[in-house]
Scaffold this motif. Structure first.
Motif, PDB file in Angstrom:
ATOM      1  N   ARG A   1      22.409  45.692 -42.082  1.00 23.42           N
ATOM      2  CA  ARG A   1      21.067  45.374 -41.589  1.00 23.42           C
ATOM      3  C   ARG A   1      20.232  44.695 -42.663  1.00 23.42           C
ATOM      4  N   ALA A   2      20.365  45.138 -43.903  1.00 29.53           N
ATOM      5  CA  ALA A   2      19.631  44.512 -45.005  1.00 29.53           C
ATOM      6  C   ALA A   2      20.084  43.069 -45.203  1.00 29.53           C
ATOM      7  N   MET A   3      21.362  42.803 -45.026  1.00 33.38           N
ATOM      8  CA  MET A   3      21.882  41.440 -45.167  1.00 33.38           C
ATOM      9  C   MET A   3      21.336  40.530 -44.067  1.00 33.38           C
ATOM     10  N   LEU A   4      21.298  41.034 -42.829  1.00 38.56           N
ATOM     11  CA  LEU A   4      20.757  40.241 -41.731  1.00 38.56           C
ATOM     12  C   LEU A   4      19.266  39.979 -41.913  1.00 38.56           C
ATOM     13  N   ALA A   5      18.530  40.985 -42.378  1.00 44.17           N
ATOM     14  CA  ALA A   5      17.097  40.800 -42.622  1.00 44.17           C
ATOM     15  C   ALA A   5      16.866  39.746 -43.696  1.00 44.17           C
ATOM     16  N   ALA A   6      17.706  39.761 -44.740  1.00 43.77           N
ATOM     17  CA  ALA A   6      17.573  38.773 -45.813  1.00 43.77           C
ATOM     18  C   ALA A   6      17.886  37.374 -45.308  1.00 43.77           C
TER      19      ALA A   6
ATOM     20  N   LYS B   1      18.517  31.308 -43.425  1.00 43.50           N
ATOM     21  CA  LYS B   1      19.894  30.884 -43.670  1.00 43.50           C
ATOM     22  C   LYS B   1      20.854  31.624 -42.747  1.00 43.50           C
ATOM     23  N   ARG B   2      22.058  31.117 -42.685  1.00 45.09           N
ATOM     24  CA  ARG B   2      23.083  31.678 -41.813  1.00 45.09           C
ATOM     25  C   ARG B   2      23.933  32.711 -42.538  1.00 45.09           C
ATOM     26  N   LEU B   3      24.454  33.675 -41.764  1.00 48.56           N
ATOM     27  CA  LEU B   3      25.413  34.655 -42.274  1.00 48.56           C
ATOM     28  C   LEU B   3      26.573  34.737 -41.290  1.00 48.56           C
ATOM     29  N   MET B   4      27.761  34.407 -41.768  1.00 50.90           N
ATOM     30  CA  MET B   4      28.981  34.501 -40.963  1.00 50.90           C
ATOM     31  C   MET B   4      29.940  35.471 -41.637  1.00 50.90           C
ATOM     32  N   ILE B   5      30.686  36.225 -40.835  1.00 51.49           N
ATOM     33  CA  ILE B   5      31.677  37.172 -41.349  1.00 51.49           C
ATOM     34  C   ILE B   5      33.067  36.602 -41.078  1.00 51.49           C
ATOM     35  N   ASN B   6      33.948  36.678 -42.058  1.00 50.69           N
ATOM     36  CA  ASN B   6      35.273  36.087 -41.915  1.00 50.69           C
ATOM     37  C   ASN B   6      36.217  37.011 -41.147  1.00 50.69           C
TER      38      ASN B   6
END
Length: 362
Positions: A122-127, A133-138
């Motif tokens: 959740r902290a990563m998504l909030a950041a 910026k985008r966040l993708m998980i491999n």
């Protein structure tokens, strides 16, 4: 994947007006595969790498022709102007490095699992939201010819509604070396559930349309690894097998199993079965290895039919290629952080249920 069973197809990259993505890779274990994945795209270039192991840093730099090499992620992020960063470190460092990359204006492709737990996710998504910026998980097992072929049939409505599934990754004896980070809870967060199970869980959820989980009943065990670790005199404080029953708000259920050590016939067994109201599917590994098969089972006019995906198949682009395409074209990317968070919430609930011996609401 077995390249003998695939045909190369030239992907048409997004129109970029000459724009190229400058990529940095942190961690050069699995990070080597990220480098190769980024290099598939003509408008993405890995310009910098970081790893505290200086011998590995030099070897990888020479192998892939990357001149800018750093012994720490912090040094790389401070010195380089990057568009995207691949985070390929032990799980413990995913959150901190992802946040550091966002702070300097980078998109992030983070290795699975997303984090050590859902709170970190959740902290990563909030950041990501704060940074724009985008966040993708491999979740790499989506990016295969067999998975894509099955997903196309799902999207076409062939299966109807999925109501039950079973997704597993078992190894007869496939434990990481004792004393390493994979078997250390403080660095990994868990054992085969968070290492292997995360792949099969995401694959099943993706094919099912990511239904909302409501509760989980889970169990973990370590009878084989515990004894072997004691004999070796090295640390090992995670499970060697985990199993769970997951229920979703649409009434569907999914059984999940993952192990590094189990007394089974196969050296390696990967299998995802989903049962739908119109048809069922199976994606499984062949010859106890890392090539895969895809099948569909259905009834038509009172007769039972099987459909099998035959080689050669069209080779799927890598997760890195797909991420580059999404960024350059300004369209949604696959395996977003929001889906990574759902996976983490389920994993957290499985571990909590295993500790309490009771079902846990997600």
């Amino acid at each position: 994947m077995n390249d003998d069973y695939q045909v190369e197809v030239k992907e048409v990259p997004a129109e970029t007006d000459g724009r190229r993505l400058r990529v940095g890779v942190i961690g050069l274990g699995i990070g080597r595969l990220h480098i190769e994945g980024w290099q598939q795209h003509p408008n993405a270039e890995v310009v910098a790498i970081a790893d505290p192991n200086l011998e590995r840093l030099a070897q990888v730099g020479e192998q892939y022709g990357i001149a800018m090499r750093y012994d720490s992620a912090e040094a790389m992020l401070a010195a380089e102007s990057l568009d995207v960063v691949s985070v390929c470190t032990p799980n413990k460092y995913h959150k901190a490095l992802t946040l550091a990359a966002f702070e300097v204006g980078c998109h992030v492709l983070c290795e699975k699992p997303m984090a050590m737990n859902a709170d970190e996710g959740r902290a990563m998504l909030a950041a990501a939201q704060r940074a724009g910026k985008r966040l993708m998980i491999n979740f790499s097992y989506r990016f295969s010819a067999q998975s894509r072929a099955l997903k196309a049939q799902v999207d076409a409505g062939l299966f109807g509604d999925f109501y039950f599934g079973r997704t597993v990754w078992h190894r007869r004896r496939g434990m990481p070396g004792f004393g390493g980070w994979f078997g250390t809870k403080a660095l990994a967060g868990g054992g085969p559930l968070i290492d292997l199970g995360v792949h099969r869980l995401d694959l099943a959820l993706w094919l099912m349309g990511y239904p909302k989980p409501t509760w989980v009943m889970g169990s973990t065990y370590d009878p084989i690894a515990r004894g072997l670790a004691e004999q070796s005199g090295k640390a090992f404080d995670v499970e060697d097998l985990a199993a769970a029953h997951i229920r979703f708000d649409n009434g569907a259920t999914l059984a999940l199993e993952a192990s590094w050590a189990a007394n089974i016939q196969e050296a390696e067994l990967m299998e995802t079965r989903l049962l739908g109201t119109k048809a069922g599917l199976l994606q499984k590994n062949l010859n106890e290895g890392y090539t895969f098969d895809a099948h569909v089972f259905m009834e038509q006019d009172g007769a039972q039919f099987d459909m099998h995906l035959h080689p050669p198949t069209i080779k799927a682009p890598s997760a890195m290629y797909e991420y580059a395409e999404a960024i350059l074209a300004g369209r949604p990317h696959p395996a977003p952080g929001e889906e990574g968070l759902i996976v983490m919430e389920i994993l957290d609930a499985i571990y909590a249920s295993a500790r309490s011996g009771e079902p846990v609401r997600v």
